[in-house]
Design an enzyme around this catalytic site. Sequence first.
Site, PDB file in Angstrom:
ATOM      1  N   LYS A 105       8.749   0.756  -0.215  1.00  0.00           N
ATOM      2  CA  LYS A 105       8.414  -0.332   0.703  1.00  0.00           C
ATOM      3  C   LYS A 105       9.631  -0.760   1.533  1.00  0.00           C
ATOM      4  O   LYS A 105       9.491  -1.244   2.644  1.00  0.00           O
ATOM      5  CB  LYS A 105       7.883  -1.551  -0.061  1.00  0.00           C
TER       6      LYS A 105
HETATM    7  C1  LIG Z   1       2.936   0.695  -2.434  1.00  0.00           C
HETATM    8  C2  LIG Z   1       3.258   1.831  -3.326  1.00  0.00           C
HETATM    9  C3  LIG Z   1       2.493   3.029  -3.317  1.00  0.00           C
HETATM   10  C4  LIG Z   1       1.257   3.181  -2.477  1.00  0.00           C
HETATM   11  O1  LIG Z   1       1.572   3.311  -1.111  1.00  0.00           O
HETATM   12  P1  LIG Z   1       0.417   3.050  -0.011  1.00  0.00           P
HETATM   13  O2  LIG Z   1       1.143   3.105   1.281  1.00  0.00           O
HETATM   14  O3  LIG Z   1      -0.137   1.700  -0.316  1.00  0.00           O
HETATM   15  O4  LIG Z   1      -0.581   4.134  -0.175  1.00  0.00           O
HETATM   16  C5  LIG Z   1       2.893   4.058  -4.154  1.00  0.00           C
HETATM   17  N1  LIG Z   1       3.963   3.938  -4.969  1.00  0.00           N
HETATM   18  C6  LIG Z   1       4.720   2.823  -4.998  1.00  0.00           C
HETATM   19  C7  LIG Z   1       5.867   2.753  -5.944  1.00  0.00           C
HETATM   20  C8  LIG Z   1       4.397   1.732  -4.188  1.00  0.00           C
HETATM   21  O5  LIG Z   1       5.159   0.617  -4.235  1.00  0.00           O
END
Ligand SMILES: *Cc1c(COP(=O)(O)O)cnc(C)c1O
Length: 491
Positions: free
Chosen positions: A110
Amino acid sequence: MLYKSTRGNSKYITASEGIIKGIAEDGGLYIPNKIPNIEENLESLANFSYKEVALYVLRKYLTDFTEEELKNCIDKAYDNKFSGDDIVNLRRVGQEYFLELYHGPTLAFKDMALAILPHLLDISLKKNGIEKEVVILTATSGDTGKAALEAFSNVAGIKVIVFYPYNGVSDIQKKQMITQKGENVLVVGIKGNFDDAQSGVKNIFNDKEYSELLQNKGYILSSANSINIGRLIPQIVYYVFSYLQLIKNKEINVGDKINVVVPTGNFGNILAGYYAKKMGIPIDKLICASNENNVLWDFINKGIYDTHRVFKITESPSMDIVVSSNLERLVYYLANENADTVKELMGQLKEKGIYKINSDMKDNLKDFYAGFANDEKTIEAIGQLYEESRYIMDTHTSVAYSVYKEYMNKVNSKEKTIIVSTASPFKFTRSVCRAMGIEDRLKDDFQLIDELGLYENVPSSIKDLKDRQVLHKSICEIEEIREKIGEFLFR
Ligand SMILES: *Cc1c(COP(=O)(O)O)cnc(C)c1O
């Protein structure tokens, strides 16, 4: 370049307006009116650094920003907060390449987009002459909240409020959030689960009266949710960059196809990969990996999106989701950019909780392969890969790796494959320790950081986490969300 709603009922807007608005008034998501193609230029880009690729990609999409503005945003976002080789790591393990996107300040992918969003937003506000203070309001299941706090803390003109389920996040995630410094941040635990927190926050976004009240006090509400184009577009960068790295390292020739495997929840990350493919990055299959909340696996295989299912809590909690909001953008492209179809299907989703795509749309899904892994497989794969290669992956990455193994058993693809690694193993320490046979009973998550530290360097951003001062002790009932916001903003 201009942007319009997937549901058609909006006027064209600029990138900066899209970043401020987040979601279109008709409930749709913003999409660019055309996707730039960079296929011809890949050879000449091969030696670009991460920041250079970022500038190259962002200039194509955020055309109402000047080059200087974008360069400033990129410089502020991707600095020594990131400890990767060049912001990210692309690490070969056996025959595969792990694209580690978790070397930012909060140890999950993120950070890749949230690190730059505040700077893009800041310039967007100025460009559009908005002088109100922005309130970023977010409900989190763990990773987004901390990444938003870290990104927006102490940014002038912005306040950040995060609600998290008090008993629904890991000890490490909670400690990361409640120790957040910054004059402009508020973190509150909710007595309820993530769904409660999320619907509480959504109610506020839909409450016209409350939003007017905020306006009168000089605030506008915004969200750091992954549907914002300000998050989507920066995520395209690492798909382009990693393909270029493979060329640079002579692992592939320009034009060679690769596969990409993405652990998926809200469909934001993999959607950025889909844009990269549309831009001319030779991606053969986009492999969508789910955990037991496998609504996307069902959709991609059967063409039916059905939300009537039990929400499961798994070892990969950041992918525990039933309604993947970014999927709407894919549906738009599957329908050959027909907004009426999207509107119709999203209406069915809202009313009946289910929709079905027609066979032409289903044919357009051939770019994707979908699989899912349950908790048992997820944990097993971590232990196995460690045994084979001494490489430690987190539970989310392991879901992707497990699905990839299954794909190879079926297809035996000759193409090079990138496995998108979304979190540090240190963020989900207990599951990872258990997978590696490290005794975890009687130990708290912080002791387990030390245990895992015997195998791999502890990332500096959580080294002192245990001893950090708790700054946010506030807990509230779901009904008290407005009160908490008021206390913070109007004090
Ligand atoms: C948010 C997240 C995901 C999923 O990603 P999306 O873009 O929502 O599909 C996968 N792994 C981790 C560690 C995340 O924080």
